[in-house]
Every structure is written in structure tokens, then in C-alpha cells.
Design an enzyme around this catalytic site. Structure first.
Site, PDB file in Angstrom:
ATOM      1  N   ASN A 142     -35.708 -32.628  36.015  1.00 38.37           N
ATOM      2  CA  ASN A 142     -34.959 -33.738  35.419  1.00 38.37           C
ATOM      3  C   ASN A 142     -34.388 -33.309  34.071  1.00 38.37           C
ATOM      4  O   ASN A 142     -35.092 -32.693  33.267  1.00 38.37           O
ATOM      5  CB  ASN A 142     -35.885 -34.943  35.203  1.00 38.37           C
ATOM      6  CG  ASN A 142     -36.303 -35.587  36.511  1.00 38.37           C
ATOM      7  OD1 ASN A 142     -35.505 -35.683  37.446  1.00 38.37           O
ATOM      8  ND2 ASN A 142     -37.551 -36.014  36.597  1.00 38.37           N
ATOM      9  N   CYS A 155     -45.002 -31.370  20.700  1.00 41.12           N
ATOM     10  CA  CYS A 155     -44.593 -31.391  22.109  1.00 41.12           C
ATOM     11  C   CYS A 155     -45.835 -31.456  23.005  1.00 41.12           C
ATOM     12  O   CYS A 155     -46.723 -30.609  22.921  1.00 41.12           O
ATOM     13  CB  CYS A 155     -43.758 -30.155  22.434  1.00 41.12           C
ATOM     14  SG  CYS A 155     -43.473 -29.942  24.201  1.00 41.12           S
ATOM     15  N   HIS A 195     -39.912 -30.709  27.316  1.00 45.02           N
ATOM     16  CA  HIS A 195     -40.326 -29.313  27.475  1.00 45.02           C
ATOM     17  C   HIS A 195     -40.115 -29.062  28.959  1.00 45.02           C
ATOM     18  O   HIS A 195     -40.740 -29.731  29.793  1.00 45.02           O
ATOM     19  CB  HIS A 195     -41.802 -29.155  27.057  1.00 45.02           C
ATOM     20  CG  HIS A 195     -42.368 -27.776  27.190  1.00 45.02           C
ATOM     21  ND1 HIS A 195     -43.051 -27.139  26.174  1.00 45.02           N
ATOM     22  CD2 HIS A 195     -42.378 -26.898  28.236  1.00 45.02           C
ATOM     23  CE1 HIS A 195     -43.451 -25.952  26.571  1.00 45.02           C
ATOM     24  NE2 HIS A 195     -43.061 -25.782  27.836  1.00 45.02           N
ATOM     25  N   HIS A 233     -41.099 -30.160  38.672  1.00 45.74           N
ATOM     26  CA  HIS A 233     -41.997 -30.968  39.501  1.00 45.74           C
ATOM     27  C   HIS A 233     -42.089 -30.309  40.872  1.00 45.74           C
ATOM     28  O   HIS A 233     -41.071 -29.909  41.443  1.00 45.74           O
ATOM     29  CB  HIS A 233     -41.420 -32.371  39.712  1.00 45.74           C
ATOM     30  CG  HIS A 233     -41.343 -33.220  38.486  1.00 45.74           C
ATOM     31  ND1 HIS A 233     -42.288 -34.176  38.180  1.00 45.74           N
ATOM     32  CD2 HIS A 233     -40.422 -33.280  37.494  1.00 45.74           C
ATOM     33  CE1 HIS A 233     -41.950 -34.791  37.051  1.00 45.74           C
ATOM     34  NE2 HIS A 233     -40.817 -34.273  36.616  1.00 45.74           N
ATOM     35  N   THR A 292     -38.661 -37.550  30.494  1.00 45.01           N
ATOM     36  CA  THR A 292     -39.460 -38.195  29.451  1.00 45.01           C
ATOM     37  C   THR A 292     -40.185 -37.187  28.558  1.00 45.01           C
ATOM     38  O   THR A 292     -40.541 -37.516  27.432  1.00 45.01           O
ATOM     39  CB  THR A 292     -40.508 -39.148  30.063  1.00 45.01           C
ATOM     40  OG1 THR A 292     -41.347 -38.411  30.952  1.00 45.01           O
ATOM     41  CG2 THR A 292     -39.835 -40.288  30.809  1.00 45.01           C
ATOM     42  N   HIS A 299     -39.858 -28.626  32.732  1.00 39.12           N
ATOM     43  CA  HIS A 299     -40.946 -28.622  33.711  1.00 39.12           C
ATOM     44  C   HIS A 299     -40.372 -28.828  35.097  1.00 39.12           C
ATOM     45  O   HIS A 299     -39.505 -29.680  35.302  1.00 39.12           O
ATOM     46  CB  HIS A 299     -41.994 -29.694  33.398  1.00 39.12           C
ATOM     47  CG  HIS A 299     -41.420 -31.050  33.145  1.00 39.12           C
ATOM     48  ND1 HIS A 299     -40.857 -31.408  31.931  1.00 39.12           N
ATOM     49  CD2 HIS A 299     -41.305 -32.145  33.944  1.00 39.12           C
ATOM     50  CE1 HIS A 299     -40.433 -32.654  31.996  1.00 39.12           C
ATOM     51  NE2 HIS A 299     -40.681 -33.129  33.214  1.00 39.12           N
TER      52      HIS A 299
HETATM   53  P1  5GP Z   1     -40.167 -36.171  33.505  1.00 41.10           P
HETATM   54  O1  5GP Z   1     -40.024 -37.658  33.693  1.00 41.10           O
HETATM   55  O2  5GP Z   1     -39.926 -35.766  32.063  1.00 41.10           O
HETATM   56  O3  5GP Z   1     -39.368 -35.338  34.476  1.00 41.10           O
HETATM   57  O4  5GP Z   1     -41.665 -35.849  33.872  1.00 41.10           O
HETATM   58  C1  5GP Z   1     -42.706 -35.908  32.974  1.00 41.10           C
HETATM   59  C2  5GP Z   1     -43.965 -35.915  33.802  1.00 41.10           C
HETATM   60  O5  5GP Z   1     -45.056 -35.622  32.947  1.00 41.10           O
HETATM   61  C3  5GP Z   1     -44.258 -37.256  34.458  1.00 41.10           C
HETATM   62  O6  5GP Z   1     -44.315 -37.099  35.872  1.00 41.10           O
HETATM   63  C4  5GP Z   1     -45.584 -37.678  33.848  1.00 41.10           C
HETATM   64  O7  5GP Z   1     -46.428 -38.339  34.768  1.00 41.10           O
HETATM   65  C5  5GP Z   1     -46.167 -36.355  33.368  1.00 41.10           C
HETATM   66  N1  5GP Z   1     -47.048 -36.494  32.221  1.00 41.10           N
HETATM   67  C6  5GP Z   1     -46.812 -37.255  31.109  1.00 41.10           C
HETATM   68  N2  5GP Z   1     -47.830 -37.126  30.245  1.00 41.10           N
HETATM   69  C7  5GP Z   1     -48.713 -36.260  30.824  1.00 41.10           C
HETATM   70  C8  5GP Z   1     -49.976 -35.743  30.393  1.00 41.10           C
HETATM   71  O8  5GP Z   1     -50.490 -36.029  29.307  1.00 41.10           O
HETATM   72  N3  5GP Z   1     -50.611 -34.890  31.249  1.00 41.10           N
HETATM   73  C9  5GP Z   1     -50.071 -34.536  32.444  1.00 41.10           C
HETATM   74  N4  5GP Z   1     -50.780 -33.701  33.202  1.00 41.10           N
HETATM   75  N5  5GP Z   1     -48.880 -35.011  32.873  1.00 41.10           N
HETATM   76  C10 5GP Z   1     -48.220 -35.860  32.067  1.00 41.10           C
HETATM   77 ZN    ZN Z   2     -42.997 -27.730  24.216  1.00 47.24          ZN
END
Ligand code: 5GP
Ligand code: ZN
Length: 122
Positions: A95, A12, A106, A110, A103, A108
Site C-alpha cells: 500500500n 517509526c 515504513h 503484506h 497507515t 512493508h
Molecule cells: P498498511 O495499512 O500501512 O498497509 O499496513 C499496516 C499494517 O501494520 C496493518 O495491517 C496493521 O494491522 C499492522 N500493524 C500496525 N501496528 C502493528 C504492530 O504494532 N505490530 C504488528 N505486528 N503489526 C502492526
Molecule cells: Zn522505519
């Protein structure tokens, strides 16, 4: 450490950031939570608040996680305030799964600020 936790930590992305195995710009960490800058920011402030413990998404939350989620939201407000976005406003987003564009699996939060956001979201 349990085998399950080991699997999460090796596969992860956000577990690997929490453990320090992958670098991120960390802006806050405590016993329970870590906050860091999103690698692909969508606003002047774009932070991610994650629990240290692996939880894939909102569908996996149990009553035991209520304190974690409450602390995630309160930390988001603290971080936004520190950056001067309390009065102007900011957006928090969780999300969940494909239709929301999740994507990283885990959980998170925003925390976005420094510009005006549209509603309804795209
Ligand atoms: P999701 O689309 O799952 O809600 O958000 C995942 C977020 O993780 C995205 O905004 C993406 O830019 C961020 N992200 C993906 N890979 C990394 C990484 O390796 N480091 C950091 N700091 N953010 C990441
Ligand atoms: Zn995790």
C-alpha cells in the site's frame, strides 16, 4: 549511526520492531529483511515483510533498493510456500499513501493466504 536514522528508530513503529524495541512474532530475519505476523490479521496467514532500513514507501525507492524489493518479494514466496499456500494461491500487497490505506510509513509487503481474496480489491 546518523541522526536521521536515530529519528526513524525512535518514531517509526516498524523500525522499533526491527530493532527489537517493540515485540512482534518474528517469522524470519536476515541481514536485510525482517518478517513478522500482522497484529490484526486479515487472513489465516497475514505476514509483513519489511527491510531493516527505513524506507517510507514506494515513492522513496531508488535503483539502489532494487535488490531489497526483489528479496522482499522472493521472501514472501518462500514464506507462503513454507506455509503450504503456493499451489492454492496467496496475495501480496504494497500500500502506498492515503488512497491505498497506508497507515505505517515504513515500506512493508503484506503476505496474505489461507482464504480466497476478491478482485478488484475494495
Ligand atoms: P498498511 O495499512 O500501512 O498497509 O499496513 C499496516 C499494517 O501494520 C496493518 O495491517 C496493521 O494491522 C499492522 N500493524 C500496525 N501496528 C502493528 C504492530 O504494532 N505490530 C504488528 N505486528 N503489526 C502492526
Ligand atoms: Zn522505519
Amino acid at each position: 549511526m546518523t541522526a536521521t536514522l536515530n529519528i526513524h528508530m525512535s518514531s517509526c513503529l516498524f523500525c522499533r520492531i526491527v530493532s527489537g524495541e517493540i515485540t512482534a512474532t518474528i517469522v524470519h530475519q536476515d541481514e536485510q529483511l525482517v518478517a513478522f505476523q500482522d497484529i490484526n490479521p486479515q487472513a489465516p496467514m497475514h505476514l509483513l515483510v519489511v527491510p531493516r532500513r527505513h524506507i517510507a514507501n514506494l515513492n522513496d525507492l531508488t535503483e539502489e533498493d532494487d535488490a531489497i524489493v526483489g528479496n522482499m518479494v522472493r521472501l514472501a514466496a518462500d514464506l507462503a510456500k513454507l506455509r503450504g499456500h503456493s499451489e492454492g494461491g496467496y496475495r501480496t500487497v504494497l500500500n502506498c499513501n492515503a488512497n491505498a490505506g497506508q497507515t505505517v510509513f515504513h515500506i512493508h509487503l503484506h503476505v496474505l493466504g489461507g482464504r480466497r481474496f476478491l478482485w478488484p480489491p475494495g
